[in-house]
Design a protein around this motif. Structure first.
Motif, PDB file in Angstrom:
ATOM      1  N   ARG A   1     100.055 -34.580 100.378  1.00 55.97           N
ATOM      2  CA  ARG A   1     101.117 -35.593 100.482  1.00 55.97           C
ATOM      3  C   ARG A   1     101.717 -35.555 101.886  1.00 55.97           C
ATOM      4  O   ARG A   1     102.060 -34.486 102.405  1.00 55.97           O
ATOM      5  CB  ARG A   1     102.200 -35.318  99.441  1.00 55.97           C
ATOM      6  CG  ARG A   1     103.308 -36.371  99.437  1.00 55.97           C
ATOM      7  CD  ARG A   1     104.364 -36.053  98.405  1.00 55.97           C
ATOM      8  NE  ARG A   1     103.851 -36.206  97.044  1.00 55.97           N
ATOM      9  CZ  ARG A   1     103.579 -35.208  96.223  1.00 55.97           C
ATOM     10  NH1 ARG A   1     103.755 -33.943  96.635  1.00 55.97           N
ATOM     11  NH2 ARG A   1     103.119 -35.422  95.005  1.00 55.97           N
ATOM     12  N   GLN A   2     101.825 -36.707 102.525  1.00 59.97           N
ATOM     13  CA  GLN A   2     102.418 -36.776 103.858  1.00 59.97           C
ATOM     14  C   GLN A   2     103.937 -36.869 103.719  1.00 59.97           C
ATOM     15  O   GLN A   2     104.466 -37.847 103.207  1.00 59.97           O
ATOM     16  CB  GLN A   2     101.876 -37.993 104.626  1.00 59.97           C
ATOM     17  CG  GLN A   2     102.251 -38.001 106.099  1.00 59.97           C
ATOM     18  CD  GLN A   2     101.423 -39.012 106.891  1.00 59.97           C
ATOM     19  OE1 GLN A   2     100.281 -39.284 106.545  1.00 59.97           O
ATOM     20  NE2 GLN A   2     102.002 -39.560 107.941  1.00 59.97           N
ATOM     21  N   GLU A   3     104.635 -35.837 104.174  1.00 67.90           N
ATOM     22  CA  GLU A   3     106.081 -35.750 103.951  1.00 67.90           C
ATOM     23  C   GLU A   3     106.908 -36.227 105.136  1.00 67.90           C
ATOM     24  O   GLU A   3     108.120 -36.384 105.032  1.00 67.90           O
ATOM     25  CB  GLU A   3     106.453 -34.310 103.593  1.00 67.90           C
ATOM     26  CG  GLU A   3     105.782 -33.846 102.291  1.00 67.90           C
ATOM     27  CD  GLU A   3     106.139 -32.416 101.944  1.00 67.90           C
ATOM     28  OE1 GLU A   3     106.689 -31.706 102.814  1.00 67.90           O
ATOM     29  OE2 GLU A   3     105.868 -32.009 100.799  1.00 67.90           O
ATOM     30  N   LYS A   4     106.282 -36.438 106.297  1.00 67.49           N
ATOM     31  CA  LYS A   4     107.027 -36.947 107.444  1.00 67.49           C
ATOM     32  C   LYS A   4     106.105 -37.756 108.340  1.00 67.49           C
ATOM     33  O   LYS A   4     104.884 -37.610 108.314  1.00 67.49           O
ATOM     34  CB  LYS A   4     107.658 -35.808 108.238  1.00 67.49           C
ATOM     35  CG  LYS A   4     106.664 -34.823 108.822  1.00 67.49           C
ATOM     36  CD  LYS A   4     107.380 -33.716 109.585  1.00 67.49           C
ATOM     37  CE  LYS A   4     106.366 -32.724 110.183  1.00 67.49           C
ATOM     38  NZ  LYS A   4     107.038 -31.658 110.952  1.00 67.49           N
ATOM     39  N   VAL A   5     106.697 -38.632 109.140  1.00 63.88           N
ATOM     40  CA  VAL A   5     105.935 -39.469 110.065  1.00 63.88           C
ATOM     41  C   VAL A   5     105.397 -38.612 111.198  1.00 63.88           C
ATOM     42  O   VAL A   5     106.097 -37.740 111.725  1.00 63.88           O
ATOM     43  CB  VAL A   5     106.828 -40.599 110.635  1.00 63.88           C
ATOM     44  CG1 VAL A   5     106.070 -41.394 111.703  1.00 63.88           C
ATOM     45  CG2 VAL A   5     107.302 -41.512 109.511  1.00 63.88           C
ATOM     46  N   ALA A   6     104.148 -38.854 111.576  1.00 65.19           N
ATOM     47  CA  ALA A   6     103.532 -38.099 112.682  1.00 65.19           C
ATOM     48  C   ALA A   6     102.737 -39.067 113.546  1.00 65.19           C
ATOM     49  O   ALA A   6     102.249 -40.097 113.060  1.00 65.19           O
ATOM     50  CB  ALA A   6     102.626 -37.003 112.139  1.00 65.19           C
TER      51      ALA A   6
ATOM     52  N   LEU B   1      88.861 -35.412 107.884  1.00 69.39           N
ATOM     53  CA  LEU B   1      88.659 -36.823 107.562  1.00 69.39           C
ATOM     54  C   LEU B   1      89.983 -37.503 107.222  1.00 69.39           C
ATOM     55  O   LEU B   1      90.839 -36.919 106.554  1.00 69.39           O
ATOM     56  CB  LEU B   1      87.715 -36.966 106.376  1.00 69.39           C
ATOM     57  CG  LEU B   1      86.260 -36.533 106.584  1.00 69.39           C
ATOM     58  CD1 LEU B   1      85.555 -36.419 105.235  1.00 69.39           C
ATOM     59  CD2 LEU B   1      85.530 -37.532 107.481  1.00 69.39           C
ATOM     60  N   LEU B   2      90.120 -38.741 107.676  1.00 66.75           N
ATOM     61  CA  LEU B   2      91.265 -39.555 107.267  1.00 66.75           C
ATOM     62  C   LEU B   2      91.071 -40.015 105.822  1.00 66.75           C
ATOM     63  O   LEU B   2      89.940 -40.077 105.321  1.00 66.75           O
ATOM     64  CB  LEU B   2      91.395 -40.787 108.168  1.00 66.75           C
ATOM     65  CG  LEU B   2      91.604 -40.577 109.668  1.00 66.75           C
ATOM     66  CD1 LEU B   2      91.665 -41.922 110.377  1.00 66.75           C
ATOM     67  CD2 LEU B   2      92.869 -39.778 109.923  1.00 66.75           C
ATOM     68  N   GLY B   3      92.152 -40.375 105.172  1.00 70.91           N
ATOM     69  CA  GLY B   3      92.065 -40.863 103.798  1.00 70.91           C
ATOM     70  C   GLY B   3      91.140 -42.063 103.680  1.00 70.91           C
ATOM     71  O   GLY B   3      90.350 -42.176 102.722  1.00 70.91           O
TER      72      GLY B   3
END
Length: 334
Positions: free
Chosen positions: A157-162, A180-182
């Motif tokens: 889960r991505q919890e913050k902007v990067a 790999l990207l989603g």
């Protein structure tokens, strides 16, 4: 279908319609054959609903061709199917075929809708696109019920902007390779499933093809689709992700009697290849990692060459129906 004005249909109206007529006659006779052997009640019902939709589509398309004084395509007929042939594929493969076929239908109708010039034709495509989406959802849910639907791997889960700071975001062959990207995972899983189905179908076709030339063509296609599945699986494994799909050859029986004509089977495979080339191209546009783009380009070239071999066989035997084309002004001027 009632015409509201006398505006002539254009190439963008007629050509996709002609292509879809060819494809849907293949789908029709495939399902008619499947219904001779299906045992699972839920899969049988889905096949019947699909057949009803396809027959309705074909009737509408014939109506449009007649109103335009345009020759109805020959397509494929009952002469291309042997309904007394024993079962070639299992019920599970029937279901997987319907699920994958809806992707083809959605892609075709979406494109046709976007390029259609005539309002009545675009409305027709819009209605069919909606029906294909409904069918896709039914097939997917039925696969889940049967326990054969393979979900894509989960990612953290991505919890913050990067924001990307490192050039290895694009790297592939040299330097440190990023995970790999989603979207890249999604593409790899999709292509794995398509090639697993293609491998099984072409394996079946290679058993029953009547011509040695056609049989060799299918044997080559079987090997290509199996190799492509291995490529996608190995890329997923590099990031310790699960397989995108499993081989489905166990869903093919050992019969040697052909349920379909060689012409129908080669054309069906040609449609699969055309769809694969388009999807590989889409994957290139959504896969920033250089090694993935190069892999897709290499695989596209391989299946493109294989498709050309299939077209040569169709032409050599007089099996390739000529699509609508522009007038040959040079010949007309002679």
């Amino acid at each position: 279908m009632k015409r509201t004005n006398s505006v002539a249909l254009t190439s963008s109206d007629i050509s996709p319609l002609w292509d879809m007529y060819q494809s849907e006659t293949i789908i029709k006779w495939g399902i008619v054959y499947f219904l001779q052997h299906v045992e699972d009640n839920a899969i049988q019902q889905l096949l019947k609903e699909t057949l009803t939709l396809v027959e309705k589509n074909l009737s509408h398309m014939e109506d449009i061709f007649q109103k335009e004084s345009f020759q109805i395509p020959f397509g494929f007929t009952e002469e291309d199917v042997h309904l007394q042939a024993p079962r070639l594929f299992s019920d599970i493969l029937y279901l997987e075929y319907i699920y994958n076929m809806t992707f083809f239908m959605m892609s075709m109708y979406s494109f046709a809708f976007s390029v259609a010039d005539h309002k009545e034709i675009s409305d027709y495509y819009a209605i069919n696109l909606k029906a294909a989406i409904k069918l896709n959802k039914q097939a997917k849910e039925l696969e889940k019920e049967k326990g054969i639907y393979i979900r894509s791997p989960r990612i953290p889960r991505q919890e913050k902007v990067a924001f990307v700071r490192d050039q290895n975001y694009l790297a592939g062959w040299f330097g440190e390779r990023r995970p790999l990207l989603g979207m890249e995972i999604t593409n790899l899983v999709f292509h794995s499933k398509r090639n697993a189905l293609g491998h099984a179908v072409i394996t079946g076709f290679s058993q029953v093809a009547q011509s040695k030339e056609v049989r060799r063509f299918f044997e080559k296609g079987r090997d290509i689709s199996g190799k492509h599945l291995e490529v996608f699986t190995s890329i997923l494994h590099e990031d310790f992700l699960s397989d995108g799909a499993l081989l489905m050859t166990s869903e093919v029986t050992d019969i040697k009697i052909a349920p379909f004509s060689d012409r129908l089977m080669i054309t069906f495979v040609a449609n699969l290849i055309a769809s694969s080339i388009g999807q590989y191209g889409f994957s290139i546009s959504t896969s920033p990692r250089h090694d993935l783009s190069l892999q897709y380009s290499r695989l596209m070239a391989e299946v493109g060459k294989y498709a050309n071999e299939g077209l040569k066989i169709l032409i050599r035997h007089g099996w390739l129906e000529q699509p609508p084309m522009a007038a040959n002004r040079n010949d007309l001027a002679k």
